[in-house]
Design a protein around this motif. Structure first.
Motif, PDB file in Angstrom:
ATOM      1  N   VAL A 309      23.153 -11.852  18.987  1.00 32.54           N
ATOM      2  CA  VAL A 309      24.541 -11.536  18.632  1.00 32.54           C
ATOM      3  C   VAL A 309      25.349 -12.786  18.276  1.00 32.54           C
ATOM      4  CG1 VAL A 309      24.711  -9.296  19.793  1.00 32.54           C
ATOM      5  CG2 VAL A 309      25.177 -11.392  21.090  1.00 32.54           C
ATOM      6  N   ALA A 310      24.834 -13.954  18.614  1.00 31.17           N
ATOM      7  CA  ALA A 310      25.508 -15.206  18.227  1.00 31.17           C
ATOM      8  C   ALA A 310      25.605 -15.340  16.709  1.00 31.17           C
ATOM      9  CB  ALA A 310      24.766 -16.407  18.804  1.00 31.17           C
ATOM     10  N   LYS A 311      24.682 -14.693  15.985  1.00 36.95           N
ATOM     11  CA  LYS A 311      24.712 -14.703  14.515  1.00 36.95           C
ATOM     12  C   LYS A 311      26.038 -14.157  13.992  1.00 36.95           C
ATOM     13  CE  LYS A 311      20.933 -16.336  12.740  1.00 36.95           C
ATOM     14  NZ  LYS A 311      21.153 -17.719  12.351  1.00 36.95           N
ATOM     15  N   ALA A 312      26.598 -13.198  14.731  1.00 36.23           N
ATOM     16  CA  ALA A 312      27.877 -12.608  14.337  1.00 36.23           C
ATOM     17  C   ALA A 312      28.955 -13.681  14.274  1.00 36.23           C
ATOM     18  CB  ALA A 312      28.277 -11.508  15.318  1.00 36.23           C
ATOM     19  N   GLY A 313      28.861 -14.664  15.149  1.00 32.65           N
ATOM     20  CA  GLY A 313      29.812 -15.766  15.132  1.00 32.65           C
ATOM     21  C   GLY A 313      29.468 -16.783  14.062  1.00 32.65           C
ATOM     22  N   GLU A 314      28.214 -17.190  14.056  1.00 27.18           N
ATOM     23  CA  GLU A 314      27.777 -18.220  13.113  1.00 27.18           C
ATOM     24  C   GLU A 314      28.093 -17.848  11.670  1.00 27.18           C
ATOM     25  OE1 GLU A 314      23.553 -19.154  13.607  1.00 27.18           O
ATOM     26  OE2 GLU A 314      23.899 -19.030  15.775  1.00 27.18           O
ATOM     27  N   LEU A 315      27.927 -16.563  11.346  1.00 25.38           N
ATOM     28  CA  LEU A 315      28.107 -16.132   9.962  1.00 25.38           C
ATOM     29  C   LEU A 315      29.443 -15.413   9.740  1.00 25.38           C
ATOM     30  CD1 LEU A 315      24.426 -14.991   9.412  1.00 25.38           C
ATOM     31  CD2 LEU A 315      25.554 -16.920   8.283  1.00 25.38           C
ATOM     32  N   GLN A 316      30.344 -15.517  10.719  1.00 23.30           N
ATOM     33  CA  GLN A 316      31.622 -14.806  10.609  1.00 23.30           C
ATOM     34  C   GLN A 316      32.439 -15.273   9.402  1.00 23.30           C
ATOM     35  OE1 GLN A 316      35.151 -15.472  13.315  1.00 23.30           O
ATOM     36  NE2 GLN A 316      34.369 -13.599  14.205  1.00 23.30           N
ATOM     37  N   ALA A 317      32.550 -16.588   9.222  1.00 25.86           N
ATOM     38  CA  ALA A 317      33.355 -17.114   8.106  1.00 25.86           C
ATOM     39  C   ALA A 317      32.756 -16.670   6.773  1.00 25.86           C
ATOM     40  CB  ALA A 317      33.441 -18.630   8.186  1.00 25.86           C
ATOM     41  N   ALA A 318      31.437 -16.714   6.671  1.00 27.95           N
ATOM     42  CA  ALA A 318      30.766 -16.274   5.446  1.00 27.95           C
ATOM     43  C   ALA A 318      31.011 -14.789   5.206  1.00 27.95           C
ATOM     44  CB  ALA A 318      29.268 -16.551   5.540  1.00 27.95           C
ATOM     45  N   ALA A 319      31.005 -14.014   6.286  1.00 27.13           N
ATOM     46  CA  ALA A 319      31.229 -12.565   6.173  1.00 27.13           C
ATOM     47  C   ALA A 319      32.646 -12.270   5.683  1.00 27.13           C
ATOM     48  CB  ALA A 319      30.978 -11.887   7.522  1.00 27.13           C
ATOM     49  N   VAL A 320      33.620 -12.981   6.224  1.00 30.90           N
ATOM     50  CA  VAL A 320      35.019 -12.762   5.832  1.00 30.90           C
ATOM     51  C   VAL A 320      35.198 -13.063   4.340  1.00 30.90           C
ATOM     52  CG1 VAL A 320      37.391 -13.624   6.139  1.00 30.90           C
ATOM     53  CG2 VAL A 320      35.953 -13.155   8.147  1.00 30.90           C
ATOM     54  N   LYS A 321      34.622 -14.173   3.896  1.00 32.76           N
ATOM     55  CA  LYS A 321      34.737 -14.548   2.468  1.00 32.76           C
ATOM     56  C   LYS A 321      34.035 -13.528   1.583  1.00 32.76           C
ATOM     57  CE  LYS A 321      34.788 -19.475   3.204  1.00 32.76           C
ATOM     58  NZ  LYS A 321      33.675 -20.391   3.423  1.00 32.76           N
ATOM     59  N   LEU A 322      32.862 -13.096   2.024  1.00 36.84           N
ATOM     60  CA  LEU A 322      32.089 -12.125   1.243  1.00 36.84           C
ATOM     61  C   LEU A 322      32.860 -10.800   1.107  1.00 36.84           C
ATOM     62  CD1 LEU A 322      28.288 -11.500   1.580  1.00 36.84           C
ATOM     63  CD2 LEU A 322      29.862  -9.573   1.462  1.00 36.84           C
ATOM     64  N   MET A 323      33.438 -10.337   2.203  1.00 36.37           N
ATOM     65  CA  MET A 323      34.178  -9.066   2.152  1.00 36.37           C
ATOM     66  C   MET A 323      35.376  -9.195   1.222  1.00 36.37           C
ATOM     67  SD  MET A 323      33.879  -7.400   5.984  1.00 36.37           S
ATOM     68  CE  MET A 323      34.322  -8.810   6.936  1.00 36.37           C
ATOM     69  N   ASP A 324      35.982 -10.377   1.212  1.00 38.30           N
ATOM     70  CA  ASP A 324      37.119 -10.609   0.316  1.00 38.30           C
ATOM     71  C   ASP A 324      36.658 -10.554  -1.144  1.00 38.30           C
ATOM     72  OD1 ASP A 324      39.940 -11.238   0.096  1.00 38.30           O
ATOM     73  OD2 ASP A 324      39.242 -13.128  -0.783  1.00 38.30           O
ATOM     74  N   ARG A 325      35.531 -11.221  -1.428  1.00 36.68           N
ATOM     75  CA  ARG A 325      34.992 -11.188  -2.799  1.00 36.68           C
ATOM     76  C   ARG A 325      34.662  -9.766  -3.233  1.00 36.68           C
ATOM     77  NH1 ARG A 325      31.761 -15.508  -0.968  1.00 36.68           N
ATOM     78  NH2 ARG A 325      29.845 -14.292  -0.985  1.00 36.68           N
ATOM     79  N   ALA A 326      34.218  -8.955  -2.269  1.00 33.52           N
ATOM     80  CA  ALA A 326      33.841  -7.573  -2.578  1.00 33.52           C
ATOM     81  C   ALA A 326      35.065  -6.634  -2.594  1.00 33.52           C
ATOM     82  CB  ALA A 326      32.810  -7.074  -1.572  1.00 33.52           C
ATOM     83  N   ALA A 327      36.252  -7.210  -2.408  1.00 34.81           N
ATOM     84  CA  ALA A 327      37.514  -6.452  -2.377  1.00 34.81           C
ATOM     85  C   ALA A 327      37.552  -5.426  -1.241  1.00 34.81           C
ATOM     86  CB  ALA A 327      37.779  -5.780  -3.726  1.00 34.81           C
ATOM     87  N   TYR A 328      36.834  -5.735  -0.179  1.00 35.38           N
ATOM     88  CA  TYR A 328      36.918  -4.907   1.036  1.00 35.38           C
ATOM     89  C   TYR A 328      38.047  -5.491   1.865  1.00 35.38           C
ATOM     90  CZ  TYR A 328      35.249  -2.868   5.532  1.00 35.38           C
ATOM     91  OH  TYR A 328      35.144  -2.214   6.733  1.00 35.38           O
ATOM     92  N   ARG A 329      39.112  -4.724   2.019  1.00 38.93           N
ATOM     93  CA  ARG A 329      40.310  -5.248   2.687  1.00 38.93           C
ATOM     94  C   ARG A 329      40.424  -4.698   4.087  1.00 38.93           C
ATOM     95  NH1 ARG A 329      39.908  -8.640  -0.927  1.00 38.93           N
ATOM     96  NH2 ARG A 329      40.976  -8.425  -2.911  1.00 38.93           N
TER      97      ARG A 329
END
Ligand code: FE
Length: 329
Positions: A309-329
């Motif tokens: 579950v630590a992956k959820a933290g490690e990749l959190q910033a990448a996930a936030v940016k990706l969701m923004d690029r995908a227009a998921y608000r």
């Protein structure tokens, strides 16, 4: 002649034995933690002081207080938040064979700075008047155009969805995950919801047919409204397993009562406390020796995603940016 002796005896009697205590900063609400802390004090004689607030302000407070903080333990939900606290240098590692025995390795920090104490499963829910479970399969499948206009999601701002997307990145890489998230957005029946419960109600009302939520929200809702045409589906059972996250805790960097804090952590991971800790919020015990509450167990067993579950933290910033690029608000 025995007068001075009497005074000495009286003095000894008046000097209180310094009771051991531990101070907890908790993002879990008082109603969930108070009965457990009281039971811990009864078992061990260690007093528990605590304050409750949202995780953001608690972490800010820990940071601002620095070495003068009274907090020994930080208790919060989501590995994304625990990872954040660790990144900010707010926690210190603990080594404990009790914790290692009670908590599966993928549900605690590899560095030992935080430990999962309950499991939260984020899976799929569907309108049982509109869909059959055989039509459902995985989070990834919800990106398929066949779900156009039928999908409901909670806001991308919620850490739960950031953690889900982070684990998709861990599994598929960014390019494929972005395709999946874009597919979700293209399939939305309506704007993302502010919370899981509102989203589940929209599914039950037929505004959409399927969505993703934590099981305890379903448990609470269906307890109040058992007739809702709403059903749980265990996602990704033929592939990676259901996305799970934790509530958990870590000893603070500047803990004054480190030993007592460790004792509380170990006590919370043990069988008797696990049962209560998980049941209070319809979550799953982290300790595999403990079975879930009968209502929760009634939803059936499921395969968990074994990624740490630590992956959820490690990749959190990448996930936030990706969701923004995908227009998921
Ligand atoms: Fe929640």
């Amino acid at each position: 002649m025995f007068r001075p002796l009497m005074i000495a005896a009286a003095l000894i009697a008046a000097t209180p034995v310094l009771a051991e205590e531990v101070t907890v900063y908790s993002a879990r609400i008082e109603q969930l933690i108070k009965p457990l802390f009281e039971a811990f004090t009864k078992d061990t004689g260690i007093k528990v002081k605590y304050i409750t607030d949202k995780e953001g302000p608690l972490m800010e407070r820990l940071k601002a207080e620095g070495s003068s903080t009274p907090a020994d333990l930080l208790l919060t939900v989501d590995a994304g938040n625990l990872w954040q606290a660790s990144q900010l240098g707010l926690l210190k590692p603990a080594k404990s064979s009790v914790l290692e025995a009670n908590i599966p390795a993928h549900l605690r920090d590899p560095k030992g700075e935080w430990f999962g104490l309950s499991v939260r499963a984020r899976t799929m829910f569907y309108n049982s008047e509109k869909l059959k479970p055989a039509q459902l399969s995985s989070y990834e499948d919800l990106a398929d155009p066949k779900w156009k206009g039928k999908l409901c999601l909670r806001s991308a701002k919620k850490v739960y969805n950031q953690s889900l997307v982070a684990t998709l990145i861990a599994r598929h890489g960014e390019a494929k995950t972005e395709q999946i998230v874009k597919g979700w957005v293209a399939n939305l029946a309506t704007d993302p919801f502010a919370d899981d419960t509102m989203m589940l109600k929209a599914i039950a009302a037929g505004q959409c047919e399927v969505g993703i939520a934590n099981t305890y929200y379903f448990g609470r809702l269906i307890e109040k409204e058992p007739k809702l045409p709403l059903a749980l589906f265990w996602a990704n059972q033929a592939s990676s397993g259901v996305h799970v996250n934790v509530s958990g805790a870590g000893i603070t960097r500047h803990a004054k009562n480190e030993k007592a804090a460790l004792k509380l952590l170990e006590w919370l991971s043990a069988e008797s406390a696990q049962k209560r800790y998980a049941d209070e919020n319809m979550e799953y015990p982290v300790n595999p020796k403990v079975s879930a509450d009968p209502i929760v167990a009634g939803w059936g067993g499921f395969k968990q995603d074994p990624v740490n579950v630590a992956k959820a933290g490690e990749l959190q910033a990448a996930a936030v940016k990706l969701m923004d690029r995908a227009a998921y608000r």
